[in-house]
Design a protein around this motif. Structure first.
Motif, mmCIF file in Angstrom:
data_model
loop_
_atom_site.group_PDB
_atom_site.id
_atom_site.type_symbol
_atom_site.label_atom_id
_atom_site.label_comp_id
_atom_site.label_asym_id
_atom_site.label_seq_id
_atom_site.Cartn_x
_atom_site.Cartn_y
_atom_site.Cartn_z
ATOM 1 N N SER A 37 63.693 -46.162 -36.830
ATOM 2 C CA SER A 37 62.752 -46.220 -37.958
ATOM 3 C C SER A 37 63.153 -47.271 -39.000
ATOM 4 O O SER A 37 62.496 -47.417 -40.019
ATOM 5 N N LYS A 48 69.392 -39.605 -46.649
ATOM 6 C CA LYS A 48 69.637 -38.543 -45.665
ATOM 7 C C LYS A 48 70.941 -38.821 -44.906
ATOM 8 O O LYS A 48 71.739 -37.922 -44.673
ATOM 9 N N GLU A 50 70.340 -48.021 -50.864
ATOM 10 C CA GLU A 50 69.371 -47.094 -51.484
ATOM 11 C C GLU A 50 68.923 -47.628 -52.849
ATOM 12 O O GLU A 50 67.737 -47.633 -53.181
ATOM 13 N N ARG A 56 58.572 -29.869 -44.335
ATOM 14 C CA ARG A 56 57.907 -31.150 -44.044
ATOM 15 C C ARG A 56 56.392 -31.027 -44.193
ATOM 16 O O ARG A 56 55.843 -29.925 -44.174
ATOM 17 N N ASP A 106 63.307 -33.504 -46.415
ATOM 18 C CA ASP A 106 64.600 -33.463 -45.717
ATOM 19 C C ASP A 106 65.783 -33.523 -46.687
ATOM 20 O O ASP A 106 66.780 -32.839 -46.478
ATOM 21 N N VAL A 107 65.666 -34.327 -47.734
ATOM 22 C CA VAL A 107 66.825 -34.449 -48.640
ATOM 23 C C VAL A 107 66.881 -33.331 -49.681
ATOM 24 O O VAL A 107 67.865 -33.216 -50.405
ATOM 25 N N VAL A 147 60.437 -44.802 -48.639
ATOM 26 C CA VAL A 147 60.777 -44.081 -47.407
ATOM 27 C C VAL A 147 62.164 -44.535 -46.916
ATOM 28 O O VAL A 147 62.987 -43.719 -46.502
ATOM 29 N N LEU A 185 64.888 -42.997 -49.035
ATOM 30 C CA LEU A 185 65.064 -41.577 -48.718
ATOM 31 C C LEU A 185 65.777 -41.390 -47.367
ATOM 32 O O LEU A 185 66.616 -40.493 -47.214
ATOM 33 N N ARG A 186 65.451 -42.260 -46.400
ATOM 34 C CA ARG A 186 66.112 -42.148 -45.083
ATOM 35 C C ARG A 186 67.598 -42.480 -45.188
ATOM 36 O O ARG A 186 68.439 -41.849 -44.557
ATOM 37 N N GLU A 209 54.927 -39.780 -44.645
ATOM 38 C CA GLU A 209 56.307 -40.122 -44.290
ATOM 39 C C GLU A 209 57.245 -39.883 -45.470
ATOM 40 O O GLU A 209 58.322 -39.320 -45.315
ATOM 41 N N ASP A 256 57.815 -36.198 -46.009
ATOM 42 C CA ASP A 256 58.740 -35.664 -44.999
ATOM 43 C C ASP A 256 60.193 -35.965 -45.374
ATOM 44 O O ASP A 256 61.067 -35.109 -45.279
ATOM 45 N N GLU A 257 60.435 -37.209 -45.774
ATOM 46 C CA GLU A 257 61.813 -37.598 -46.108
ATOM 47 C C GLU A 257 62.291 -36.896 -47.376
ATOM 48 O O GLU A 257 63.446 -36.485 -47.462
#
Lengths: 378, 135
Positions: free
Chosen positions: B64, B18, B117, A159, A153-154, B11, B14-15, A146, A149-150
């Motif tokens: 999520s 984004k 963050e 991925r 993305d950034v 995680v 990072l989300r 996970e 993957d993130e």
């Protein structure tokens, strides 16, 4: 004092050097050591993501200066990317150490072959990393995927490869046949995350909703904590049952050996030792063995197992009564729920899993022998 | 804290990043990225439920962001700010009538997301036991 432009350039360059040094470890391998195809795939992936991150960092200083209103936030992004790479860094060396001479490659392929016979799991592959922890069952590789993957993305990168799972094993145990039966549990985590988690999560949510009807609605930290904790425990039980379906009673015996649980066989019922404790991420061992026993009985293994004179079998036998004495430690259940009600939820889900997991048609059993590579291996 | 929980904070950071990237695109290019709405809705659901009684069913709206680590982090950041104003800002980003209002709200939302963050990375770098306080 440095200008904004100089500072961003310096910070980007520092991170670039860090990523470069990490992926350099992946490029300096030539003919030796040799890795399994899935480990090669993992190594190539890290190299690719590293190159993409470096490309992103090259263009970063110019993009950071585009708008002064957003510049400060953009700079912060560099420290998040660095943390993402530090996380991958922890696993890379561990994966590089697990070459084909240092992992039980035939056993791995044999179990993978068995798993791949299921339509839903036919393209699942596994790459092994070594750990300095002896306990196979405390390695959390699921979230690495996970995080990768993130991170991708950034940084506008690629991925993590689909259906590739990371599993951990102690670095010293490549020859330990019995203990390596525990790898089937680790592979279960990958199968769970890729395929079964949605079904099981729905069941866990329903159980918690029933609890909500009984004790009232919890606040948001309590309810997320309760749901996550039940999900962690449930996943562990799922993986235990998945492993038993794959390789039979050997899995239970290996877990008893690893945890030293043979002490349970002749200890008093009200013992306060660690085997009775539900922890943050794991159910109590005695509860796990009880659920194992339920599945061995369901699959028809138990009549044969009960004839064996072995402390492992003794542990499974006593687990049925001793599991009534479990308790929750190292974590706090919301007061309005209470430990007893929470444990009742666990048992409801565990009992359901004993029916759910064997439906996945991957079971070997006393009347259904292993096929393919597992049969050859055994 | 186990490394599973620790990685969850990473995680989450990072989300959130984004989403911040999408907000930055909105500010700099005036273009509304396709995936921004879903992300903002998930944060709005988390924000609205923060510190409140929350049904299990409603956690699905958080997508999520429905983990304990996310609820804890958002709760810590919101504590120091005005929750109603934060919700209003995010709603304005999603449905502002003029580009200038949308830009101003997006910039304020970026500050909020930066705080989340930053706090998530703090937890990632300074692990502590995963536990819920008794009321």
């Amino acid at each position: 004092m440095s200008t904004f432009s100089e500072t961003v350039r310096q910070e980007s360059a520092a991170l670039y050097r860090f990523v470069d040094s990490v992926i350099h470890r992946c490029t300096e391998i030539h003919e030796y050591p040799v890795y399994t195809p899935s480990s090669e795939e993992f190594r190539k992936y890290i190299r690719k993501l590293g190159s993409e991150t470096k490309r992103f960092l090259k263009g970063f200083p110019a993009s950071a200066e585009k708008d002064k209103d957003t510049a400060r936030s953009k700079r912060r992004k560099l420290s998040t990317i660095r943390s993402g790479w530090e996380n991958l860094h922890e696993y890379l060396q561990a994966a590089l150490e697990a070459d084909t001479l240092r992992v039980p490659t035939p056993l791995l392929f044999a179990i993978q072959d068995q798993i791949n016979q299921l339509e839903d799991l036919k393209d699942l592959r596994f790459t092994v990393f070594h750990s300095d922890q002896v306990n196979y069952l405390q390695l959390p590789p699921g979230t690495v995927k996970e995080a990768a993957d993130e991170l991708a993305d950034v940084t506008k990168g690629t991925r993590f490869p689909l259906r590739l799972g990371l599993i951990g094993m102690p670095y010293s145990q490549s020859d330990g046949f019995l203990l390596n039966c525990l790898l089937a549990h680790e592979m279960g985590h990958v199968a769970y995350q890729e395929v079964y988690s949605a079904d099981v999560t729905t069941r866990v949510e329903r159980t918690l909703e029933a609890l909500e009807d009984e004790v009232g609605v919890l606040d948001d930290q309590e309810v997320t904590f309760s749901l996550d904790t039940l999900k962690y425990w449930t996943e562990e039980i799922f993986c235990d049952l998945f492993a038993i379906c794959l390789i039979g009673p050997a899995y239970s015996f290996a877990l008893i050996e690893l945890t030293g649980a043979t002490l349970l066989a002749d200890s008093p019922d009200n013992n306060v030792d660690m085997f009775y404790s539900f922890m943050e991420y794991h159910p109590a061992e005695i509860a796990r063995f009880h659920v194992h026993l339920m599945l061995h009985k369901k699959l028809g293994w138990w009549p044969e197992m009960a004839k064996i004179s072995s402390p492992y079998v003794d542990v499974l036998t006593v687990s049925a009564t001793k599991s009534a004495n479990v308790r929750i430690e190292a974590t706090t259940i919301p007061e309005s729920v209470g430990d007893e009600r929470f444990l009742k939820c666990f048992w409801q889900i565990a009992t359901w899993l004993v029916k759910f997991v064997p439906k996945q048609e991957l079971c070997i059993g006393p009347h259904k022998e292993p096929s393919g590579a597992v049969r050859c291996y055994l | 804290m186990g490394s599973e929980s620790r990685t969850r904070y990473l995680v989450f950071a990072l989300r959130i990043r984004k989403l911040t990237d999408s907000l930055i695109t909105l500010v700099e290019e005036g273009r509304y990225p396709r995936d921004l709405n879903d992300g903002l809705k998930a944060v709005l659901a988390s924000l609205a439920g923060s510190g409140e009684r929350t049904r299990v069913r409603s956690l699905r709206d958080r997508g999520s962001f429905g983990h304990y680590e996310n609820a804890l982090t958002i709760g810590e950041v919101v504590k120091a700010q005005d929750k109603a104003a934060l919700i209003q800002r995010l709603k304005t980003v999603m449905g502002a009538r003029t580009p200038s209002t949308q830009r101003a709200s997006a910039l304020e939302a970026i500050d909020f997301f930066d705080a989340i963050e930053n706090r998530a990375l703090y937890h990632y770098n300074h692990p502590s036991p995963r536990t819920v306080a008794h009321k």
